[in-house]
Design an enzyme around this catalytic site. Structure first.
Site, PDB file in Angstrom:
ATOM      1  N   MET A  17       0.687  -1.347   0.068  1.00  0.00           N
ATOM      2  CA  MET A  17      -0.138  -0.176   0.229  1.00  0.00           C
ATOM      3  C   MET A  17       0.797   1.109   0.047  1.00  0.00           C
ATOM      4  O   MET A  17       0.308   2.153  -0.662  1.00  0.00           O
ATOM      5  CB  MET A  17      -1.001   0.096   1.270  1.00  0.00           C
ATOM      6  CG  MET A  17      -2.011  -1.207   1.294  1.00  0.00           C
ATOM      7  SD  MET A  17      -3.073  -1.045   2.467  1.00  0.00           S
ATOM      8  CE  MET A  17      -2.656  -2.339   3.514  1.00  0.00           C
ATOM      9  N   ASP A  36      12.039   3.519   3.784  1.00  0.00           N
ATOM     10  CA  ASP A  36      11.743   2.087   4.083  1.00  0.00           C
ATOM     11  C   ASP A  36      13.103   1.391   4.605  1.00  0.00           C
ATOM     12  O   ASP A  36      14.294   1.989   4.481  1.00  0.00           O
ATOM     13  CB  ASP A  36      11.041   1.430   2.769  1.00  0.00           C
ATOM     14  CG  ASP A  36      10.186   0.146   3.296  1.00  0.00           C
ATOM     15  OD1 ASP A  36      10.739  -0.681   3.814  1.00  0.00           O
ATOM     16  OD2 ASP A  36       8.903   0.311   2.891  1.00  0.00           O
ATOM     17  N   VAL A  63      11.735   2.484  11.269  1.00  0.00           N
ATOM     18  CA  VAL A  63      10.562   3.318  12.044  1.00  0.00           C
ATOM     19  C   VAL A  63      11.011   3.464  13.466  1.00  0.00           C
ATOM     20  O   VAL A  63      10.473   4.184  14.195  1.00  0.00           O
ATOM     21  CB  VAL A  63       9.285   3.099  11.456  1.00  0.00           C
ATOM     22  CG1 VAL A  63       9.099   3.867   9.927  1.00  0.00           C
ATOM     23  CG2 VAL A  63       8.994   1.861  11.943  1.00  0.00           C
ATOM     24  N   TYR A 155      -0.567  -7.497  17.369  1.00  0.00           N
ATOM     25  CA  TYR A 155      -0.808  -6.741  16.187  1.00  0.00           C
ATOM     26  C   TYR A 155      -2.299  -5.845  16.568  1.00  0.00           C
ATOM     27  O   TYR A 155      -2.257  -4.817  16.162  1.00  0.00           O
ATOM     28  CB  TYR A 155      -1.195  -7.809  14.987  1.00  0.00           C
ATOM     29  CG  TYR A 155      -1.447  -7.087  13.733  1.00  0.00           C
ATOM     30  CD1 TYR A 155      -0.388  -6.421  13.274  1.00  0.00           C
ATOM     31  CD2 TYR A 155      -2.792  -6.968  13.228  1.00  0.00           C
ATOM     32  CE1 TYR A 155      -0.675  -5.823  11.904  1.00  0.00           C
ATOM     33  CE2 TYR A 155      -2.854  -6.089  12.200  1.00  0.00           C
ATOM     34  CZ  TYR A 155      -1.849  -5.526  11.426  1.00  0.00           C
ATOM     35  OH  TYR A 155      -1.993  -4.784  10.199  1.00  0.00           O
ATOM     36  N   LYS A 159      -2.126  -1.723  16.757  1.00  0.00           N
ATOM     37  CA  LYS A 159      -3.059  -0.697  15.649  1.00  0.00           C
ATOM     38  C   LYS A 159      -4.266  -0.213  16.183  1.00  0.00           C
ATOM     39  O   LYS A 159      -4.534   1.026  16.141  1.00  0.00           O
ATOM     40  CB  LYS A 159      -3.878  -1.897  14.665  1.00  0.00           C
ATOM     41  CG  LYS A 159      -2.760  -2.605  13.756  1.00  0.00           C
ATOM     42  CD  LYS A 159      -1.949  -1.396  12.790  1.00  0.00           C
ATOM     43  CE  LYS A 159      -1.151  -2.123  11.750  1.00  0.00           C
ATOM     44  NZ  LYS A 159      -0.487  -0.944  10.914  1.00  0.00           N
TER      45      LYS A 159
HETATM   46  N1  LIG Z   1      -2.133  -6.295   4.026  1.00  0.00           N
HETATM   47  C1  LIG Z   1      -3.147  -6.262   5.018  1.00  0.00           C
HETATM   48  O1  LIG Z   1      -4.147  -7.048   4.843  1.00  0.00           O
HETATM   49  C2  LIG Z   1      -3.304  -4.897   5.819  1.00  0.00           C
HETATM   50  C3  LIG Z   1      -4.489  -4.897   6.433  1.00  0.00           C
HETATM   51  C4  LIG Z   1      -4.693  -3.812   7.458  1.00  0.00           C
HETATM   52  C5  LIG Z   1      -3.580  -3.184   7.620  1.00  0.00           C
HETATM   53  N2  LIG Z   1      -2.449  -3.262   7.144  1.00  0.00           N
HETATM   54  C6  LIG Z   1      -1.572  -2.378   7.360  1.00  0.00           C
HETATM   55  O2  LIG Z   1      -1.126  -1.315   6.100  1.00  0.00           O
HETATM   56  C7  LIG Z   1       0.440  -1.343   6.532  1.00  0.00           C
HETATM   57  C8  LIG Z   1       1.043  -1.459   4.950  1.00  0.00           C
HETATM   58  O3  LIG Z   1       0.999  -2.957   4.874  1.00  0.00           O
HETATM   59  P1  LIG Z   1       1.039  -3.694   3.370  1.00  0.00           P
HETATM   60  O4  LIG Z   1       0.042  -4.805   3.336  1.00  0.00           O
HETATM   61  O5  LIG Z   1       1.583  -2.778   2.506  1.00  0.00           O
HETATM   62  O6  LIG Z   1       2.523  -4.515   3.694  1.00  0.00           O
HETATM   63  P2  LIG Z   1       3.859  -4.741   3.173  1.00  0.00           P
HETATM   64  O7  LIG Z   1       4.660  -5.897   3.964  1.00  0.00           O
HETATM   65  O8  LIG Z   1       3.998  -4.833   1.787  1.00  0.00           O
HETATM   66  O9  LIG Z   1       4.513  -3.477   3.408  1.00  0.00           O
HETATM   67  C9  LIG Z   1       5.022  -2.952   4.682  1.00  0.00           C
HETATM   68  C10 LIG Z   1       6.363  -2.062   4.472  1.00  0.00           C
HETATM   69  O10 LIG Z   1       6.911  -1.628   5.809  1.00  0.00           O
HETATM   70  C11 LIG Z   1       8.089  -1.832   5.880  1.00  0.00           C
HETATM   71  N3  LIG Z   1       8.673  -2.138   7.061  1.00  0.00           N
HETATM   72  C12 LIG Z   1       8.414  -2.955   7.959  1.00  0.00           C
HETATM   73  N4  LIG Z   1       9.173  -2.872   9.137  1.00  0.00           N
HETATM   74  C13 LIG Z   1       9.817  -1.489   8.894  1.00  0.00           C
HETATM   75  C14 LIG Z   1      10.628  -0.741   9.868  1.00  0.00           C
HETATM   76  N5  LIG Z   1      10.786  -1.151  10.783  1.00  0.00           N
HETATM   77  N6  LIG Z   1      11.083   0.504   9.438  1.00  0.00           N
HETATM   78  C15 LIG Z   1      10.617   0.930   8.166  1.00  0.00           C
HETATM   79  N7  LIG Z   1      10.063   0.078   7.300  1.00  0.00           N
HETATM   80  C16 LIG Z   1       9.386  -1.032   7.729  1.00  0.00           C
HETATM   81  C17 LIG Z   1       8.572  -2.857   5.090  1.00  0.00           C
HETATM   82  O11 LIG Z   1       9.715  -3.369   4.386  1.00  0.00           O
HETATM   83  C18 LIG Z   1       7.275  -2.765   3.641  1.00  0.00           C
HETATM   84  O12 LIG Z   1       7.888  -2.232   2.891  1.00  0.00           O
HETATM   85  C19 LIG Z   1       0.989  -2.147   7.391  1.00  0.00           C
HETATM   86  O13 LIG Z   1       1.040  -0.880   8.667  1.00  0.00           O
HETATM   87  C20 LIG Z   1      -0.044  -2.996   7.905  1.00  0.00           C
HETATM   88  O14 LIG Z   1      -0.134  -3.411   9.340  1.00  0.00           O
HETATM   89  C21 LIG Z   1      -2.363  -4.184   6.067  1.00  0.00           C
END
Ligand SMILES: NC(=O)c1ccc[n+]([C@@H]2O[C@H](COP(=O)([O-])OP(=O)(O)OC[C@H]3O[C@@H](n4cnc5c(N)ncnc54)[C@H](O)[C@@H]3O)[C@@H](O)[C@H]2O)c1
Length: 250
Positions: A17, A36, A63, A155, A159
């Site tokens: 996202m 990232d 982060v 988790y 959140k």
């Molecule tokens: N995929 C789902 O179903 C879903 C649903 C609800 C919420 N989310 C939330 O949406 C957000 C994006 O998730 P996504 O689905 O794109 O997942 P993703 O794993 O594709 O992306 C997450 C990104 O965060 C980065 N990241 C992780 N730890 C990090 C750190 N310590 N410092 C910097 N960057 C870091 C990763 O490298 C990755 O690029 C997240 O916060 C996730 O919890 C995801």
């Protein structure tokens, strides 16, 4: 363009996202900092955006590190002179660990998802105050509103913390013209760190509880973040926007 002359830092901007937000925000005129830990993917995406006549740079950022946040904000100011928009999107999942009360997982998940969001606001807000305002979009989840089976409790807790942290900052910094909102994605494509929730059988069961009967697309969340980041949402602060196909309405 909806983000003309704006500077946006997006954590987790190299994947999923966050990467969709980076592309869409740049297309709407923002200078984008992709922050990232995935250096290769982040650099590649910044180059792709540049080739499409957008403006973007990659900045390595863990982060959970206070000093890396300070460096990322400094790099943003050095490159683009200000910071208008912060999206705290970086996150890790809770569905890959077996013991749902494992302490090490609690600490890991809280440090990235909650502390990471806290630190981002801590270091971005003073720059937004100097600039006369700003917009912060914190990516929470449906998991920040409700409990779920099979996911480490951290988790949901992490959140949920994002949800109220956003409201606290909205209340405290409204007078600075800084808006703070949270976005709550539902069932989206699996995260890189997903375990059980990436299993097609588990996903099919989860989908049965989604009124729109499908999972979400990354750009559907990115467009919600775009709206809240933009001046179109100029009187919206402290809200939680569900992008979940109706999951939480049931
Ligand atoms: N995929 C789902 O179903 C879903 C649903 C609800 C919420 N989310 C939330 O949406 C957000 C994006 O998730 P996504 O689905 O794109 O997942 P993703 O794993 O594709 O992306 C997450 C990104 O965060 C980065 N990241 C992780 N730890 C990090 C750190 N310590 N410092 C910097 N960057 C870091 C990763 O490298 C990755 O690029 C997240 O916060 C996730 O919890 C995801």
């Amino acid at each position: 363009m909806r983000l003309e002359n704006k500077v946006a830092l997006i954590t987790g901007g190299a994947s999923g996202m966050g990467a969709s937000m980076a592309r869409i925000f740049a297309k709407e005129g923002a200078a984008v900092v992709i922050a990232d830990m995935l250096d290769g993917e982040g650099q590649k995406l910044a180059a792709e955006i540049g080739q499409a006549n957008g403006t973007a740079m990659f900045q390595h950022l863990d982060v959970s590190s206070e000093s890396e946040w300070q460096a990322a904000i400094a790099a943003t100011l050095a490159a683009y002179g200000k910071l208008d928009i912060l999206v705290n999107d970086a996150g890790i999942s809770g569905s890959a660990v077996d013991d749902l009360f494992e302490t090490a997982a609690w600490e890991r998940i809280m440090s990235v998802n909650s502390t990471g969001t806290f630190l981002g606001m801590k270091f971005a807000i003073p720059e937004m105050q100097k600039a006369g305002g700003g917009s912060i979009v914190n990516i929470s989840s449906i998991s920040g509103v409700t409990g779920q089976r099979g996911i480490h409790v951290a988790y949901n807790a992490s959140k949920g913390a994002i949800r109220t942290l956003s409201k606290a900052a909205a209340v405290q910094h409204g007078r600075d013209n800084i808006r703070v909102n949270s976005v709550h994605p539902g069932l989206m494509p699996p995260m890189r760190t997903s375990g059980r929730t990436a299993d097609p059988v588990v996903r099919a069961k989860m989908l049965a509880g989604v009124p729109l009967r499908r999972d979400g697309r990354v750009e559907e969340v990115a467009n919600a973040a775009l709206f809240l980041a933009s001046d179109e949402a100029s009187y919206i602060t402290g809200v939680e926007l569900y992008v979940d196909g109706g999951f939480l309405a049931v």
